[in-house]
Scaffold this motif. Sequence first.
Motif, PDB file in Angstrom:
ATOM      1  N   TYR A  32       0.921  -1.251  -0.141  1.00 32.55           N
ATOM      2  CA  TYR A  32      -0.109  -0.205  -0.074  1.00 32.55           C
ATOM      3  C   TYR A  32       0.869   1.321  -0.023  1.00 32.55           C
ATOM      4  O   TYR A  32       0.578   2.197  -0.870  1.00 32.55           O
ATOM      5  CB  TYR A  32      -0.891   0.126   1.184  1.00 32.55           C
ATOM      6  N   SER A 116      -4.805   4.936  11.445  1.00 35.73           N
ATOM      7  CA  SER A 116      -5.976   4.298  11.176  1.00 35.73           C
ATOM      8  C   SER A 116      -5.531   2.965  10.080  1.00 35.73           C
ATOM      9  O   SER A 116      -5.576   1.608  10.492  1.00 35.73           O
ATOM     10  CB  SER A 116      -6.735   4.990  10.356  1.00 35.73           C
ATOM     11  N   ASN A 124      -6.650  -6.405  12.250  1.00 40.06           N
ATOM     12  CA  ASN A 124      -7.438  -7.181  11.410  1.00 40.06           C
ATOM     13  C   ASN A 124      -6.713  -8.726  11.433  1.00 40.06           C
ATOM     14  O   ASN A 124      -7.354  -9.908  11.543  1.00 40.06           O
ATOM     15  CB  ASN A 124      -7.704  -6.707  10.168  1.00 40.06           C
TER      16      ASN A 124
ATOM     17  N   ALA B  60      -8.193  13.323  -4.984  1.00 37.20           N
ATOM     18  CA  ALA B  60      -7.153  12.655  -4.736  1.00 37.20           C
ATOM     19  C   ALA B  60      -6.800  12.186  -3.366  1.00 37.20           C
ATOM     20  O   ALA B  60      -6.466  11.120  -3.190  1.00 37.20           O
ATOM     21  CB  ALA B  60      -5.777  13.957  -4.940  1.00 37.20           C
ATOM     22  N   TRP B  61      -7.271  12.947  -2.622  1.00 40.24           N
ATOM     23  CA  TRP B  61      -7.359  12.311  -0.903  1.00 40.24           C
ATOM     24  C   TRP B  61      -8.376  11.189  -0.754  1.00 40.24           C
ATOM     25  O   TRP B  61      -8.116  10.221  -0.168  1.00 40.24           O
ATOM     26  CB  TRP B  61      -7.743  13.668  -0.369  1.00 40.24           C
ATOM     27  N   ARG B  64      -7.208   8.162  -2.733  1.00 39.06           N
ATOM     28  CA  ARG B  64      -6.005   7.387  -2.059  1.00 39.06           C
ATOM     29  C   ARG B  64      -6.548   6.523  -0.724  1.00 39.06           C
ATOM     30  O   ARG B  64      -6.032   5.376  -0.419  1.00 39.06           O
ATOM     31  CB  ARG B  64      -4.962   8.394  -1.225  1.00 39.06           C
ATOM     32  N   LYS B  65      -7.337   7.391  -0.150  1.00 36.44           N
ATOM     33  CA  LYS B  65      -8.146   6.521   1.169  1.00 36.44           C
ATOM     34  C   LYS B  65      -8.822   5.444   0.610  1.00 36.44           C
ATOM     35  O   LYS B  65      -8.805   4.324   1.370  1.00 36.44           O
ATOM     36  CB  LYS B  65      -9.135   7.478   2.065  1.00 36.44           C
ATOM     37  N   GLY B  68      -6.933   2.489  -0.092  1.00 37.18           N
ATOM     38  CA  GLY B  68      -6.389   1.901   1.165  1.00 37.18           C
ATOM     39  C   GLY B  68      -7.333   0.945   1.508  1.00 37.18           C
ATOM     40  O   GLY B  68      -7.073  -0.245   2.032  1.00 37.18           O
ATOM     41  N   LEU B  72      -5.966  -3.063   1.755  1.00 38.33           N
ATOM     42  CA  LEU B  72      -5.746  -3.391   3.084  1.00 38.33           C
ATOM     43  C   LEU B  72      -6.965  -4.133   3.771  1.00 38.33           C
ATOM     44  O   LEU B  72      -7.088  -4.681   4.723  1.00 38.33           O
ATOM     45  CB  LEU B  72      -5.331  -2.356   4.025  1.00 38.33           C
ATOM     46  N   GLN B  73      -8.120  -3.759   3.025  1.00 43.07           N
ATOM     47  CA  GLN B  73      -9.318  -4.376   3.603  1.00 43.07           C
ATOM     48  C   GLN B  73      -9.669  -3.964   5.014  1.00 43.07           C
ATOM     49  O   GLN B  73      -9.969  -4.872   5.726  1.00 43.07           O
ATOM     50  CB  GLN B  73      -9.685  -6.208   3.432  1.00 43.07           C
ATOM     51  N   VAL B  74      -9.502  -2.939   5.165  1.00 45.62           N
ATOM     52  CA  VAL B  74      -9.553  -2.210   6.809  1.00 45.62           C
ATOM     53  C   VAL B  74     -10.246  -1.069   6.411  1.00 45.62           C
ATOM     54  O   VAL B  74     -10.541  -0.515   5.405  1.00 45.62           O
ATOM     55  CB  VAL B  74      -8.233  -1.731   7.261  1.00 45.62           C
ATOM     56  N   PRO B  75     -11.015  -0.483   7.522  1.00 47.93           N
ATOM     57  CA  PRO B  75     -11.874   0.805   7.328  1.00 47.93           C
ATOM     58  C   PRO B  75     -10.943   1.946   7.501  1.00 47.93           C
ATOM     59  O   PRO B  75     -10.063   1.841   7.962  1.00 47.93           O
ATOM     60  CB  PRO B  75     -12.755   0.494   8.651  1.00 47.93           C
ATOM     61  N   ALA B  76     -11.571   3.049   6.714  1.00 51.50           N
ATOM     62  CA  ALA B  76     -11.010   4.416   7.018  1.00 51.50           C
ATOM     63  C   ALA B  76     -12.083   5.276   7.636  1.00 51.50           C
ATOM     64  O   ALA B  76     -13.297   4.910   7.381  1.00 51.50           O
ATOM     65  CB  ALA B  76     -10.614   4.616   5.639  1.00 51.50           C
ATOM     66  N   PHE B  77     -11.372   6.333   8.173  1.00 54.97           N
ATOM     67  CA  PHE B  77     -12.425   7.253   8.544  1.00 54.97           C
ATOM     68  C   PHE B  77     -11.868   8.844   8.401  1.00 54.97           C
ATOM     69  O   PHE B  77     -10.975   8.903   7.973  1.00 54.97           O
ATOM     70  CB  PHE B  77     -12.269   7.298  10.248  1.00 54.97           C
ATOM     71  N   SER B  78     -12.965   9.656   8.598  1.00 58.51           N
ATOM     72  CA  SER B  78     -12.825  11.080   8.206  1.00 58.51           C
ATOM     73  C   SER B  78     -13.635  11.623   9.282  1.00 58.51           C
ATOM     74  O   SER B  78     -15.044  11.296   9.300  1.00 58.51           O
ATOM     75  CB  SER B  78     -13.074  11.458   6.741  1.00 58.51           C
ATOM     76  N   GLU B  81     -13.775  17.097  12.460  1.00 64.61           N
ATOM     77  CA  GLU B  81     -12.606  17.965  13.268  1.00 64.61           C
ATOM     78  C   GLU B  81     -11.626  18.433  12.333  1.00 64.61           C
ATOM     79  O   GLU B  81     -11.058  19.252  12.528  1.00 64.61           O
ATOM     80  CB  GLU B  81     -12.485  17.507  14.594  1.00 64.61           C
ATOM     81  N   GLN B  82     -11.320  17.296  11.411  1.00 60.84           N
ATOM     82  CA  GLN B  82     -10.300  17.469  10.587  1.00 60.84           C
ATOM     83  C   GLN B  82     -10.662  18.010   9.328  1.00 60.84           C
ATOM     84  O   GLN B  82     -10.145  18.671   8.416  1.00 60.84           O
ATOM     85  CB  GLN B  82      -9.414  16.166  10.680  1.00 60.84           C
ATOM     86  N   ARG B  83     -11.705  17.356   8.730  1.00 58.65           N
ATOM     87  CA  ARG B  83     -12.171  17.882   7.544  1.00 58.65           C
ATOM     88  C   ARG B  83     -13.735  18.003   7.633  1.00 58.65           C
ATOM     89  O   ARG B  83     -14.246  17.002   7.773  1.00 58.65           O
ATOM     90  CB  ARG B  83     -11.832  16.742   6.498  1.00 58.65           C
TER      91      ARG B  83
END
Lengths: 204, 321
Positions: A32, A116, A124, B60-61, B64-65, B68, B72-78, B81-83
Amino acid sequence: MTALHFTEEQRDCLQELVNVAMGQASDKLARYLATMVHLQVPAIKLVDTQQLPQHFAQRYQQQSVSLISMGFFGDQGLRGEAIMLYQLANVDVLARLLEYSDDDSSEAEMLTDISSVLTTTFLNGLAEQLDNSFSYAAPRILSSRDQHFADKLAATAQQWQLALQVDIRYQLTDYSFHCDMILLIPGEAVLRLRQMLDQILASF
Amino acid sequence: MQLDWLLQPLLSQLNSGVLVLDAELRLVFINQFIARRADVQPEDVQGKSLFDVFTDVPQAWLQRKLQGVLALQVPAFSSWEQRQYIFKLPHLRPLSSDSQYMAQNCSMLPLTAPDGVSRYICLLIEDATDAYVYQQQLQQSVARLQLANRTDGLTGVLNRSYWQQQLSYEIQRAERYQHPLSLLMFDLDKFKQLNDRYGHLGGDAVLVALCARVTTLLRDTDLLGRYGGEEFGVILPETDLTGAMQVAQRICTAVAGQPMHYEQQTIRASVSLGVAAFTAGQSTDALIQQADEALYTAKRQGRNQAVAWRAVNNEYLKKVK
């Protein structure tokens, strides 16, 4: 307190599971992040949470540290909180790592994003080894470039009886990047984890 | 019990946005929450690229998330407070919020179809506008309190404690970098007589007008503070004694040259000023003391004038005492 301690067998078993999860994580992360990721095999240690803040305060003497927290929940009462500690000279490293060069992401956002990715990829894998799966709460910044991070770590840690300390040193080609991860696990979840480890040990 | 019927009504009534994307980031599903707020028909957008339908997301951002999440088969968060938001959607607090768009928490969750191969991503959007509004209000209150904590209630210039604190910082800076620094203290002449003649409100009006006038003569980096009743101080960073005396003369002339007005009355006022330049090793108190001594000399010499501190001032004062 002693009731929560692991036997040597349980500890070795958990160490082995962590090693496997680490190996998988480093492989996925390397692809990644498009760079070689070398994850040092971590020494895991069960520690009293009251000792943790002092331990890290000593390690990062007088330096400002950012703390990111991420909660995780699994089946059968397995739950906890992963804490990442970073000591960053500059955020350019993170921006390049995440390939955010053309974006206006804040330092806070980059820190939560990398946390994260690093925690969930590892956790995982660990959940899989335990025949479990985790859901996650969004990462939160507990402290940002703060010299008093130990106080904040203490405030978080006191809610948990036991901490599974997993020091991970991430080494990436072309980057100098290092962070520590601590898994904080409440007492009842430690009991559940011990049962799971016993089941795994019994099946061999 | 067969629960399949639950899915559709649940998704359409859910008070959160649900978008499902395939591995090529094309929209597979959006629920009613998103469709109504984005004003699109689910059947119109199905199969289209996320970025073609929602053209103003940070591509773009987000790309990219999402990569991921897939890789990676993982959750992502936003977090808001940051965006503050990812999708420009209206919110239901249009009057109480200063933001046009819904503040959002977004979870990006990896999904695998029953075939075990096809990958999807679920974007879960939660409205965080209330939290955002509370935080804005809190920040505004804190900013107001900070300002109130620093300023003099009557004149709006810095209050004594904050001004003196700033003087200590400036002295440390001047000491460290060996830069010039001067201090100017001034006092309204015959303030008691002004008060007796025009009343305390009249006296107050003169102080307010005086500060407003002096402020226009200073640079942004100069710090004007109220030291006592009718006595004020100006910290002049990067300024030597000669420069500070020029400022002092300018203030003196500006105050005496133009009368002030209070309830149709014309009030003539003047100030006396004392100036001292910082010398290495000097304490905050010692510097204030010198400027004060020079001010005292200006008063003794007939008021409405500026005097620079000199060692002889000290001797003179000792003699007259």
